[in-house]
Design a protein around this motif. Sequence first.
Motif, PDB file in Angstrom:
ATOM      1  N   GLU A 148      -4.275 -22.328  -3.145  1.00 47.80           N
ATOM      2  CA  GLU A 148      -5.717 -22.163  -2.911  1.00 47.80           C
ATOM      3  C   GLU A 148      -6.448 -21.722  -4.182  1.00 47.80           C
ATOM      4  O   GLU A 148      -7.593 -22.103  -4.410  1.00 47.80           O
ATOM      5  N   GLU A 149      -5.779 -20.917  -5.009  1.00 42.79           N
ATOM      6  CA  GLU A 149      -6.433 -20.412  -6.205  1.00 42.79           C
ATOM      7  C   GLU A 149      -6.390 -21.403  -7.373  1.00 42.79           C
ATOM      8  O   GLU A 149      -7.292 -21.421  -8.206  1.00 42.79           O
ATOM      9  N   SER A 150      -5.345 -22.223  -7.433  1.00 44.48           N
ATOM     10  CA  SER A 150      -5.164 -23.059  -8.625  1.00 44.48           C
ATOM     11  C   SER A 150      -5.572 -24.512  -8.420  1.00 44.48           C
ATOM     12  O   SER A 150      -5.581 -25.284  -9.367  1.00 44.48           O
ATOM     13  N   ASN A 151      -5.907 -24.915  -7.196  1.00 45.26           N
ATOM     14  CA  ASN A 151      -6.217 -26.315  -6.942  1.00 45.26           C
ATOM     15  C   ASN A 151      -7.595 -26.464  -6.301  1.00 45.26           C
ATOM     16  O   ASN A 151      -8.050 -25.599  -5.552  1.00 45.26           O
ATOM     17  N   ASP A 152      -8.226 -27.574  -6.623  1.00 48.72           N
ATOM     18  CA  ASP A 152      -9.430 -27.991  -5.924  1.00 48.72           C
ATOM     19  C   ASP A 152      -8.977 -28.762  -4.694  1.00 48.72           C
ATOM     20  O   ASP A 152      -8.460 -29.872  -4.804  1.00 48.72           O
ATOM     21  N   LEU A 153      -9.144 -28.170  -3.517  1.00 46.33           N
ATOM     22  CA  LEU A 153      -8.586 -28.765  -2.307  1.00 46.33           C
ATOM     23  C   LEU A 153      -9.179 -30.135  -2.008  1.00 46.33           C
ATOM     24  O   LEU A 153      -8.541 -30.959  -1.358  1.00 46.33           O
ATOM     25  N   ASP A 154     -10.397 -30.392  -2.481  1.00 45.51           N
ATOM     26  CA  ASP A 154     -11.002 -31.708  -2.248  1.00 45.51           C
ATOM     27  C   ASP A 154     -10.261 -32.808  -2.997  1.00 45.51           C
ATOM     28  O   ASP A 154     -10.300 -33.973  -2.588  1.00 45.51           O
ATOM     29  N   ASN A 155      -9.601 -32.453  -4.097  1.00 41.74           N
ATOM     30  CA  ASN A 155      -8.880 -33.446  -4.902  1.00 41.74           C
ATOM     31  C   ASN A 155      -7.368 -33.391  -4.691  1.00 41.74           C
ATOM     32  O   ASN A 155      -6.647 -34.227  -5.233  1.00 41.74           O
TER      33      ASN A 155
END
Length: 276
Positions: A180-187
């Motif tokens: 959740e902190e290191s990724n853009d969940l939309d991508n």
Amino acid sequence: MMAAEGSNFVQPAIPKFDGHYDHWAMLMENFLRSKEYWELIETGIPIADNKAELTEGQRKTIEGQHLKDLKVKNYLFQAIDRTIMETILHKESSKSIWDSMRQKYQGSTRVKRAQLQALRREFEVLQMKEGEKVDEYFARTLTIANKMKAHGEQMGQVVIIEKILRSMTSRFDYVVCSVEESNDLDNLTIDELQSSLLVHEQRINSHNSGDEQAFKVFYEDRTRGRGRGGPGAFRGRGRGRGKQTFNKATIECYKCHKLGHFQYECPNWEKGAHYA
């Protein structure tokens, strides 16, 4: 000038039937109302009992209605797929075609809607079970998601990803926070998320396996009197956790290295003490 404006007017497209009857019927009704043809769907073509008794004006009115009905039928033929149209027996009027479509698909639409509501509830309460593998949980989640899509639910990857992250067991808390902190969940894709969780699962399993092996070695050393502090230390660690049972015949003496007794019970120990 008026002709130019008329030529730029965009004609509304004929709504294609895509299996979702309620939505299609709403669009098609609006389309036919804009053409002032909806009355033919509601009431049908007027039928004269005796055409010979009709006046010229009445005859022209009926002929005009028949012409309009042919246009409506043409719109329906373009909106409905050939394979579906072949299942409709009565095509004499646009009203008969419309009524047949409603009988065939409105009921199934209600069934699909009820099934979709049940799938939504199942998706909402979905949780990973204790001891369940990552692959197994992904398979359960994606099966429900695919069924929802088949029933008309518009579901993007991010909805499934957020659901999975919310419903993992506590042993995945660290990797969930990291994702959740290191990724853009939309991508982030579902496959990428599954890969990350599988790596974390393998680390957990290897770590637990190492702990079990270390405890096994520790326990065997203690029961044989080889551990740090001798047998007395082993018995002390077991105090308060129930009586420790072991076979004394397997105990090796630190003094004479014979089996069957501890160092403080060794007869050689006593001899050495008197000599000193």
